[in-house]
Design an enzyme around this catalytic site. Structure first.
Site, short mmCIF file in Angstrom:
data_model
loop_
_atom_site.label_atom_id
_atom_site.label_comp_id
_atom_site.label_asym_id
_atom_site.label_seq_id
_atom_site.Cartn_x
_atom_site.Cartn_y
_atom_site.Cartn_z
CG ASP A 180 -0.22 0.04 2.53
OD1 ASP A 180 1.00 -0.27 2.56
OD2 ASP A 180 -0.85 0.36 3.55
CD GLU A 181 4.91 2.25 2.94
OE1 GLU A 181 5.35 3.41 3.02
OE2 GLU A 181 4.94 1.44 3.88
#
Length: 417
Positions: A112-113
């Site tokens: 998620d990053e």
């Protein structure tokens, strides 16, 4: 060159998805929007903990890693869902596809990053315009919120993305450090954990600003080379490039499990170790790697946790070899007290083709017997290619249960490029 871009230096974004798992579930089922939602493990077992939760749940005090029973006590109306990692992987790949529309220099960090170097993307507009465009596109196409940090290096970009959540965009320059970063407690700094923070407190270094001015000799004596690295970060120094190929870097593969109950039953514990070794071997097999070190993790009933490892003469990859080492470590270091958690990790991974076999008098005879087979395989590989036939390796993909998997590694990203 665009006036908003430096003549020398870089412009880096850190894109961080907000409450990613919970946000994906809400995007999939809009009825969950605006409600206290938590993604967690099995609610019927003690091991059930909060993996992530919506901001509505956080307002009740629900936090990541909190036991389910405690979260329910704080928020009785909490909606609990098991993780669906296939769904999250799909959303993650969609997010990274969007990032690559703005730059070829995209480095996934986790599901998620990721970092985006937009130094060469000046024809698309100012850094702030690009950040806003990315955030809006992720929201409109995927229905997912994100926060973005804009900075001259990766450390400051990561720090900036944490400053405003959800749906924030923060610009952090080196000249902003005295006002925005230095007044903060050292434990707020990315890369500093609780133990390191306590050491810094004992050295009378309570803030990031004090760390930035700290004596390097004292820092190194107390924290080693990491102390100097932390001081450099506190001063906004970080020359790490955005590396799209870092997704292929992996140093360890591990699996752990919290037991259904604390137990001192040796047979049961060894059986669990064997199962964990099988999982580690399976994951290493998909990576086509071998482990040069095996590490054992023991967490006792009183939550005291120890790790013990053993460097191996020859890299290993089979369940039997991993279990043999893990078992030896367990029998050597287990004090007989009840165990709460067990973990097995293969460390110092090497590519199977690059593993150099260090033969000793005990392994030479066995290896010699197999040498004709190895030579035949190598001849076939030379003629038809290395993927045609491999030693002890199946290219068949493993079936996964999307509800009983883990994404706390970069495995899913290796298929993302």
């Amino acid at each position: 060159m665009h006036p908003h871009y430096p003549k020398n230096g870089r412009v880096i974004l850190h894109v961080d998805m907000n409450s990613f798992y919970a946000s994906v579930e809400a995007a999939y089922n809009p009825e969950l929007k605006g409600k206290p939602l938590a993604i967690a493990g099995n609610p019927d077992e003690r091991r059930g903990i909060i993996v992530t939760c919506s901001y509505e749940a956080r307002r009740f005090g629900v936090k990541t890693t909190m036991p389910l029973w405690e979260a329910k006590k704080l928020c009785p109306q909490l909606i609990i869902m098991r993780p669906n990692f296939d769904r999250y992987r799909s959303a993650s790949q969609g997010m990274f596809d969007i990032l690559r529309q703005y730059s070829q220099w995209v480095e996934p960090v986790s599901i998620d990053e990721g970092y985006v170097d937009i130094t060469e993307s000046y024809t698309l507009g100012s850094p702030l315009f690009i950040a806003e465009s990315i955030q809006n596109q992720i929201l409109s196409q995927l229905d997912l919120p994100s926060s973005i940090g804009v900075a001259p290096n990766k450390f400051l970009a990561k720090t900036a993305s944490d400053m405003k959540k959800p749906m924030g965009i923060t610009v952090l320059r080196k000249r902003d450090l005295p006002g925005k970063l230095w007044p903060l407690d050292v434990k707020e700094m990315h890369g500093i954990g609780e133990k390191t923070a306590q050491k810094l407190y004992s050295m009378e270094i309570p803030t990031i600003g004090e760390l930035a001015k700290a004596n390097e000799i004292i820092l190194k004596s107390q924290l080693g080379i990491n102390g100097l690295r932390l001081k450099a970060r506190a001063n906004g120094q970080d020359d790490r490039p955005v590396d799209p190929d870092s997704v292929y870097d992996f140093k360890s593969v591990g699996n752990s499990t919290t037991l259904p109950r604390d137990t001192a039953n040796q047979k049961e514990l060894l059986n669990t170790l064997n199962q964990l070794s099988a999982k580690v071997a399976s994951r290493m097999k998909t990576k086509d790697t071998l482990a040069s070190t095996v590490m054992l993790t023991l967490r006792f009933k009183d939550r005291k946790t120890i790790t013990r490892s053993r460097k191996l003469r020859n890299p290993v990859g089979s369940q039997e070899d991993i279990y043999t080492t893990a078992k030896a470590l367990f029998l050597e270091h287990w004090n007989g007290n009840s165990i709460r958690l067990l973990g097995v990790t293969g460390q110092d991974l090497v590519e199977r083709d690059d593993a150099a076999l260090q033969l000793d008098i005990f392994s030479f005879e066995e290896h010699a017997r197999k040498e004709p087979l190895y030579q035949t395989i190598e001849k076939l590989q030379d003629k038809f290619g290395k993927k045609m036939i491999q030693k002890g390796f199946s290219i068949k993909k493993e079936k996964r249960d999307p509800h009983n998997d883990t994404s706390f590694n970069k495995d899913f990203l290796r298929d993302d490029k």
